[in-house]
Write an enzyme that holds these catalytic residues in place. Structure first.
Site, PDB file in Angstrom:
ATOM      1  N   THR A 125       4.208   1.858   2.501  1.00 17.73           N
ATOM      2  CA  THR A 125       5.531   2.075   1.624  1.00 17.73           C
ATOM      3  C   THR A 125       6.434   3.197   2.605  1.00 17.73           C
ATOM      4  OG1 THR A 125       4.550   1.227  -0.587  1.00 17.73           O
ATOM      5  CG2 THR A 125       6.909   2.964  -0.358  1.00 17.73           C
ATOM      6  N   GLY A 167       1.010  -1.285  -0.503  1.00 22.19           N
ATOM      7  CA  GLY A 167      -0.454  -0.091   0.119  1.00 22.19           C
ATOM      8  C   GLY A 167       0.474   1.358   0.661  1.00 22.19           C
ATOM      9  N   CYS A 168       0.294   2.099  -0.306  1.00 20.60           N
ATOM     10  CA  CYS A 168       1.552   3.542  -0.228  1.00 20.60           C
ATOM     11  C   CYS A 168       1.669   3.944   1.237  1.00 20.60           C
ATOM     12  CB  CYS A 168      -0.273   4.741  -1.307  1.00 20.60           C
ATOM     13  SG  CYS A 168      -1.455   5.264  -0.582  1.00 20.60           S
ATOM     14  N   TYR A 169       0.639   4.120   1.861  1.00 17.65           N
ATOM     15  CA  TYR A 169       0.936   5.131   3.148  1.00 17.65           C
ATOM     16  C   TYR A 169       1.909   3.815   3.603  1.00 17.65           C
ATOM     17  CZ  TYR A 169      -3.166   8.139   3.463  1.00 17.65           C
ATOM     18  OH  TYR A 169      -3.846   9.057   3.146  1.00 17.65           O
TER      19      TYR A 169
END
Length: 314
Positions: A128, A124-126
């Protein structure tokens, strides 16, 4: 079985935000990208036939649909037929047994694990940003696994999917919005597990009125870390961990950060901002939520899974 000269891939859900980003980036790899006619995208027989003919399936679907697709692929394997390897971009399998987490820089052996895995979960982006900051520090013993971590983060509105994108582009806002205030965000399990934490962070995400970009920030009280730990020790540990990476850098601290500076890139910047007099530090990660936080990470994983050279970062 696929007989095309190039390795082949099928993006199930290619019309979504992440799927479109992956499709565009795949132009930089020697991969034959196959597609289903729009009217057959939800047809199980057509999808099963496509999956049985390619080397890799990339799932850009909601969690429930991703589980159904994986069941279809595993069914092909159980029947003794050709089953593709799978890269899933949903949250359905990020902490599931038998799945490899697709963050190649997380630990020295991670890239090789991705190369050989049949099932890889794209991060996921967060997480990462969270894992990128915390995993090296927890592994080095500089941040205790039970530290009471708080994470504050802001993302561009593209991370919210088509409905949020349309609302922001149509209505012009809101300018800034906190969400996930039930403190049960879907990214918490992977962020906790792969950071090496034994206590789940308090995670407060937010969305700003800008399309792409992200900042993750984690405040630390240095006196709650092992005795004598300084901000320079945190910085040095991050530098050592990511030395040689072409996508993750550890610049010096700065006075301010703009969330969309890395929009359109596949890079991530990690920093340690410190005030030794007050014994306080703030860790920050800046990245593109659709780049290193989604499609850019997927391209790294696709290249590894297909035995290709990873292209330079955008």
């Amino acid at each position: 079985m696929n007989t095309h000269a190039l390795p082949s891939a099928f993006i199930d859900g290619e019309a979504g935000t992440t799927g479109l980003g992956i499709r565009a980036r795949l132009e930089r790899l020697p991969v034959h990208v196959r597609s289903i006619a729009p009217e057959l995208r939800k047809d199980p027989a057509a999808r099963r036939e496509m999956m049985s003919s390619v080397d890799l399936v990339v799932l850009c679907l909601p969690d429930a649909a991703a589980r159904e697709a994986v069941a279809m692929i595993d069914g092909l394997r159980a029947q003794g037929g050709h089953a593709p390897r799978v890269l899933d971009a949903s949250t359905a399998f990020r902490t599931a047994p038998g799945w490899v987490y697709g963050f190649p820089e997380m630990r020295p052996e991670q890239a090789q694990a991705i190369r050989t895995a049949t099932h890889v979960a794209n991060p996921g982006c967060y997480p990462t940003g969270i894992i990128g900051l915390l995993h090296p520090l927890v592994a080095a013993g500089l941040v205790p696994a039970d530290y009471p971590v708080t994470v504050n983060a802001v993302s561009g509105y593209s991370g919210g999917g088509r409905a949020m994108i349309e609302a922001h582009e149509r209505d012009g806002g809101p300018a800034f919005e906190l969400y996930g205030l039930s403190l049960q965000h879907k990214h918490l399990p992977e962020a906790t597990l792969y950071s090496g934490l034994s206590r789940a962070p308090v995670f407060v995400p937010s969305v700003g009125h800008f399309p792409q970009g992200m900042i993750v920030s984690i405040p630390l009280h240095l006196d709650l870390l092992p005795k004598g730990t300084r901000g320079a020790d945190l910085h040095a540990a991050l530098v050592a961990h990511y030395r040689g990476s072409d996508r993750i850098s550890v610049p010096d601290a700065c006075a301010s950060l703009c969330a969309d500076t890395l929009a359109g890139t596949d890079r991530m910047e990690l920093r340690v901002h410190v005030n030794e007099e007050h014994r306080q530090a703030v860790l920050t990660a800046r990245l593109d939520n659709l780049g290193k936080g989604a499609s850019g990470a997927a391209i790294q994983n696709i290249a590894l899974m297909l035995g290709l050279e990873t292209p330079p970062p955008v």
